[in-house]
Design an enzyme around this catalytic site. Structure first.
Site, short mmCIF file in Angstrom:
data_model
loop_
_atom_site.label_atom_id
_atom_site.label_comp_id
_atom_site.label_asym_id
_atom_site.label_seq_id
_atom_site.Cartn_x
_atom_site.Cartn_y
_atom_site.Cartn_z
N CYS A 213 -2.47 -7.22 -4.29
CA CYS A 213 -3.26 -8.40 -4.66
C CYS A 213 -4.22 -8.76 -3.53
CB CYS A 213 -2.32 -9.57 -4.95
SG CYS A 213 -3.19 -11.14 -5.23
N GLU B 67 6.69 -8.54 -0.15
CA GLU B 67 5.46 -9.04 0.45
C GLU B 67 5.65 -9.34 1.94
OE1 GLU B 67 2.60 -12.94 0.33
OE2 GLU B 67 3.55 -12.35 -1.57
#
EC number: 1.17.7.4
Length: 334
Positions: A109, A139
């Site tokens: 992203c 992440e």
């Protein structure tokens, strides 16, 4: 005078408060489409390192189309195409892919990439970086890998007391993009109390979609007897929505992947059901829950809208190349 019996009160109208925005964010939409485009363009199999997004239904659907999900880069056969998930990866993963003669597609992203770049920048300026996030989340692993010698993970306000830094005048905080906004700021406040010179990132790291979905749930949850959040158990932003709903005043809140997981006992005494979904959840799963509730008398649906979303991210640039040919060249060069 003849005795009159008062009529029984009419039952309260059952309703559903449907949060907006909900479901897919721009980063998830981009990542899922990237897998579909890669399969269409290059044919199966296309390997994906870790789940492309944290949603059981999405992963199962892509597997049926020919995607193969792996946990380690070493599991991908030489000369194959591998895609990196929306959560991002550490630089070492790119190195593993190069050693394995793999053609890569990076579906990270863009908002996660932004945090990676911030980590690199502050590490180059020799800051101690306090990364607010959940230990072990993909992440956080990816961001930490950008500057492991400079980054300390802070997993909530309870972690602040044990944080140490080299120089209190050169400390900055960054965060995982899918956290609770309120809890993150509580952690930041605690860090600022301990380190008064703490530097904040140029802009908030928590993504717009996470913030928007939490804001909608705060409004909806305050008027709901029960809140149902559609999302998977390993989805950080979905779990946060359950917590936010409870904090907002909902008497109960539950996380489900599918309508079939809802317990009818949850509806006992419930007039108003709040409904939302995490940022990696396709709308078809929300529609199934609405149908399930309609059958049980909750046919009145009111939209609770708190924000408009129009952000769209372009697909990974690698999809514009012939990756099968590139992978073959990598193997030939060996």
């Amino acid at each position: 005078m003849e005795h009159m019996t008062a009529p029984a009160p009419a039952p309260a109208s059952r309703r559903v408060l449907l949060a907006a925005p909900r479901g897919y964010c721009a980063g998830v939409d981009r990542a899922v489409i990237a897998v579909e485009k890669a399969l269409e363009q290059y044919g199966a199999p296309v390997y994906v390192r870790h789940e492309i997004v944290h949603n059981k239904y999405v992963v199962q659907t892509l597997e049926k189309k020919g995607a193969i999900f792996v946990e380690r880069t070493e599991e991908v056969p030489e000369g194959s195409i591998v895609m990196f998930s929306a959560h991002g990866v550490a630089p070492v993963v790119h190195e593993e892919a190069a050693r394995g003669k793999l053609a890569t597609i990076d579906a990270t992203c863009p908002l996660v990439t932004k945090v990676h770049k911030e980590a690199i920048r502050y590490a180059n300026e020799d800051f101690d970086i306090l990364l607010i996030g959940h230990e072990g989340h993909e992440e956080v692993i990816g961001t930490s890998g950008e500057a492991p010698d400079h980054i300390t993970i802070v997993d909530g306000p309870h972690d602040v007391d044990k944080v140490t830094v080299r120089d209190e005048s050169k400390v900055v905080w960054l965060s995982q993009t899918t956290l609770s906004v309120d809890e993150t700021m509580e952690t930041v406040d605690a860090l600022k109390t301990k380190f008064p010179l703490l530097v904040s990132p140029p802009s908030d790291d928590i993504c717009y979609a996470t913030s928007n979905r939490q804001a909608a749930v705060k409004v909806m949850g305050a008027d709901s007897d029960l809140v149902i959040v559609v999302g998977s158990k390993n989805s950080s932003n979905s779990i946060r929505l359950v917590e936010v709903a409870k904090d907002a005043g909902a008497k109960a809140a539950y996380l489900v992947d599918f309508a079939s997981e809802i317990d009818e006992a949850w509806l006992e005494g419930v007039t108003t059901v709040g409904l939302t979904s995490g940022a990696s959840v396709p709308e078809v799963l929300v529609e199934e829950v609405l149908e399930w509730l309609t059958v049980r008398g909750y046919a009145d649906v009111e939209i609770v809208k708190t924000a408009e979303e129009s952000i769209v991210f372009s697909l990974p640039k690698e999809l514009r190349r012939d990756l099968r040919a590139e992978a073959a060249e990598l193997v030939a060069d060996k």
